[in-house]
Design a protein around this motif. Structure first.
Motif, PDB file in Angstrom:
ATOM      1  N   LEU A 141       0.812  -1.226   0.000  1.00 42.73           N
ATOM      2  CA  LEU A 141       0.000   0.000   0.000  1.00 42.73           C
ATOM      3  C   LEU A 141       0.841   1.271   0.000  1.00 42.73           C
ATOM      4  CD1 LEU A 141      -2.787  -1.105   2.487  1.00 42.73           C
ATOM      5  CD2 LEU A 141      -3.115  -0.495   0.083  1.00 42.73           C
ATOM      6  N   PRO A 144       1.072   3.229  -3.600  1.00 39.57           N
ATOM      7  CA  PRO A 144      -0.139   4.001  -3.913  1.00 39.57           C
ATOM      8  C   PRO A 144      -0.377   5.171  -2.963  1.00 39.57           C
ATOM      9  CG  PRO A 144      -0.634   1.637  -3.762  1.00 39.57           C
ATOM     10  CD  PRO A 144       0.813   1.789  -3.464  1.00 39.57           C
ATOM     11  N   LEU A 145      -0.041   5.018  -1.680  1.00 37.94           N
ATOM     12  CA  LEU A 145      -0.221   6.134  -0.742  1.00 37.94           C
ATOM     13  C   LEU A 145       0.683   7.307  -1.120  1.00 37.94           C
ATOM     14  CD1 LEU A 145      -0.566   4.137   2.606  1.00 37.94           C
ATOM     15  CD2 LEU A 145      -2.281   5.711   1.682  1.00 37.94           C
ATOM     16  N   GLU A 148      -0.739   8.906  -4.199  1.00 36.28           N
ATOM     17  CA  GLU A 148      -1.940   9.683  -3.870  1.00 36.28           C
ATOM     18  C   GLU A 148      -1.562  11.011  -3.207  1.00 36.28           C
ATOM     19  OE1 GLU A 148      -4.826  10.216  -4.640  1.00 36.28           O
ATOM     20  OE2 GLU A 148      -6.330   9.172  -3.428  1.00 36.28           O
ATOM     21  N   TRP A 150      -0.563  11.231  -0.096  1.00 30.04           N
ATOM     22  CA  TRP A 150      -0.899  11.153   1.336  1.00 30.04           C
ATOM     23  C   TRP A 150       0.377  10.877   2.145  1.00 30.04           C
ATOM     24  CZ3 TRP A 150      -6.179   8.164   2.261  1.00 30.04           C
ATOM     25  CH2 TRP A 150      -7.200   8.809   1.546  1.00 30.04           C
ATOM     26  N   HIS A 153      -0.211  12.018   6.505  1.00 27.54           N
ATOM     27  CA  HIS A 153      -1.652  11.734   6.496  1.00 27.54           C
ATOM     28  C   HIS A 153      -1.938  10.649   7.529  1.00 27.54           C
ATOM     29  CE1 HIS A 153      -5.591  10.531   4.987  1.00 27.54           C
ATOM     30  NE2 HIS A 153      -5.593  11.586   4.198  1.00 27.54           N
ATOM     31  N   VAL A 155      -4.037   8.212   7.590  1.00 25.39           N
ATOM     32  CA  VAL A 155      -4.196   6.862   7.038  1.00 25.39           C
ATOM     33  C   VAL A 155      -2.822   6.234   6.796  1.00 25.39           C
ATOM     34  CG1 VAL A 155      -4.882   5.575   4.977  1.00 25.39           C
ATOM     35  CG2 VAL A 155      -6.516   7.129   6.066  1.00 25.39           C
ATOM     36  N   ASP A 158      -1.411   5.128  10.015  1.00 24.54           N
ATOM     37  CA  ASP A 158      -2.059   3.877  10.448  1.00 24.54           C
ATOM     38  C   ASP A 158      -1.486   2.672   9.694  1.00 24.54           C
ATOM     39  OD1 ASP A 158      -3.717   5.086  12.261  1.00 24.54           O
ATOM     40  OD2 ASP A 158      -5.503   5.053  10.990  1.00 24.54           O
ATOM     41  N   VAL A 159      -1.374   2.819   8.362  1.00 17.89           N
ATOM     42  CA  VAL A 159      -0.872   1.709   7.546  1.00 17.89           C
ATOM     43  C   VAL A 159       0.549   1.360   7.970  1.00 17.89           C
ATOM     44  CG1 VAL A 159      -0.187   1.042   5.204  1.00 17.89           C
ATOM     45  CG2 VAL A 159      -2.396   2.167   5.583  1.00 17.89           C
ATOM     46  N   ILE A 162       0.561  -0.523  11.251  1.00 13.26           N
ATOM     47  CA  ILE A 162       0.153  -1.921  11.068  1.00 13.26           C
ATOM     48  C   ILE A 162       1.291  -2.740  10.441  1.00 13.26           C
ATOM     49  CG2 ILE A 162      -1.414  -3.456   9.787  1.00 13.26           C
ATOM     50  CD1 ILE A 162      -3.536  -1.147  10.073  1.00 13.26           C
TER      51      ILE A 162
END
Lengths: 268, 268
Positions: A141, A144-145, A148, A150, A153, A155, A158-159, A162
């Motif tokens: 991910l 793509p983040l 984008e 981000w 950011h 999100v 968070d990613v 994780i």
């Protein structure tokens, strides 16, 4: 000295950016094989075919030294590339492993990368050759983040939390005492600060762009001096998109991009 | 009847799955151009060239009707595909717009899709032809989230909440009173429940896979009867990966996948 830098897309521009700072007097050719990106989801044979044709193109344009600033191509296709051209070739997997070798005292390292790079286990092999144990984790991910936009950011935070927790869990499971984390994808330097915030402070983060530029400078015995570089940019797809997205990775505006058709070239 | 289904990758398998349910008696050929995916980031010329060669392959293998189960190819390359083959061709953009036409009483619709589909404004044009206003939003993180398997996942819920809030904000800004949301990417049906949870209940969500299968059945005057279909799967890259990832989209195991080289085919 004319240095060719190859990537499937834009990420390699983080390496070119580091090269500009380290070896400002060289001329550069940058090729992004944007019509066929991303390499990260493709098989070894396909990546080898695409990367070899890209390397031949850069050599034909006059590159005297090739930097494979694409982890997937370095992991899956370095032999194919070296067979395709006569100039010296340096890949980011070996420069990352060399930097880990210098950094690690525990001799245990961790690597984050795309799925294809991880599945190739190229970093594990390169680390083993240098007497280190490595575990690798795919973080699909993150590209793509970054694309984008981000970067700072919630999100993305968070990613990363994780992904890094999963990585630490695996490390604990196999009793790995890592002191070094290699960013095995040229998009990841843009998230360096966020990645450093998501891992223990004791872990040294290795930015593949920086260490690759350092190693090119050492190999060519160049660096630090001279005027600003002359650079030509090539892309196999939309030059307009390359100018816009590429500028974000390079950290400066890109004026001219030349469109090339590697498939037509191979057919001739 | 032998129906050819084409996508750049695995997403079109959601359309094939819907076709299996709707027209079980047909035979199917599915081609995923996985060596060159994703089309979503590529230019119109490149997508047209890739999609035309894929359509010619399916027609040569005996397809009597072609379903372009790839929003990007439907948006950018439908004319190129229709010029390349003599069999009837139906694209998911027109089936999505037709379904919105039947669903919408306010005549205002919203579409979520990949960046390339949105930049083509193909849905806006198709909706305008049918007397509807449309706004489109690119949601580039949804495909990677689906491919990561993060379907029922808090990060995916957060991303959807952000994307949908941005979409509603744009709709309010232009005074759009939408009653219909078209899922303009064949990966999105896997997130249908999560998307429905992130939007007002008054918004009807149109699943492009379902409505495409319905429209194929109507056009061919087929449906509902007969034995189970005979299906051949083709991919331009790793057949092993196709079997594993593809099974998730199709909702059943995929036994055999045949590897094809469209670039070699074009060169002959």
């Amino acid at each position: 000295m004319k240095i060719g830098v190859f990537d499937s897309g834009f990420g390699g521009l983080t390496v070119l950016r580091a090269l500009f700072e380290r070896i400002p007097q060289a001329d550069y050719l940058y090729l992004g094989d944007t019509a066929r990106l991303p390499y990260g989801a493709k098989s070894r044979d396909t990546v080898a075919r695409y990367a070899a044709s890209s390397a031949r193109f850069l050599a034909a344009e006059g590159a005297e030294f090739l930097v494979i600033a694409c982890n997937t191509a370095s992991a899956l296709a370095l032999d194919a590339i070296r067979s395709a051209v006569t100039v010296p070739v340096l890949g980011v997997v070996e420069t990352g492993a060399n930097a880990a070798d210098r950094s690690s005292t525990s001799r245990d390292v961790m690597v984050i990368a795309t799925a294809a790079t991880v599945e190739s286990h190229a970093y594990t092999a390169a680390c083993a050759e240098r007497g280190m144990r490595a575990i690798e984790k795919a973080c699909p991910l993150l590209v793509p983040l970054v694309e984008e936009g981000w970067i700072e950011h919630p999100v993305t935070a968070d990613v990363l939390r994780i992904y890094m927790a999963e990585l630490m869990e695996v490390a604990r499971g196999v009793g790995l005492n890592a002191d070094t984390l290699v960013l095995g994808c040229t998009h990841y330097p843009l998230l360096r600060r966020q990645i450093e915030a998501a891992v223990p402070e004791s872990l040294r983060v290795i930015d593949s762009a920086e260490v690759t530029a350092d190693e090119v400078a050492r190999r060519l015995r160049l660096g630090g001096q001279g005027s600003s570089a002359k650079t030509r940019f090539f892309a196999t797809d939309s030059v307009a998109k390359f100018r816009v997205l590429g500028g974000r990775f390079l950290g400066r505006a890109i004026a001219d991009v030349e469109l090339v058709d590697l498939e037509a070239g191979n057919r001739q």
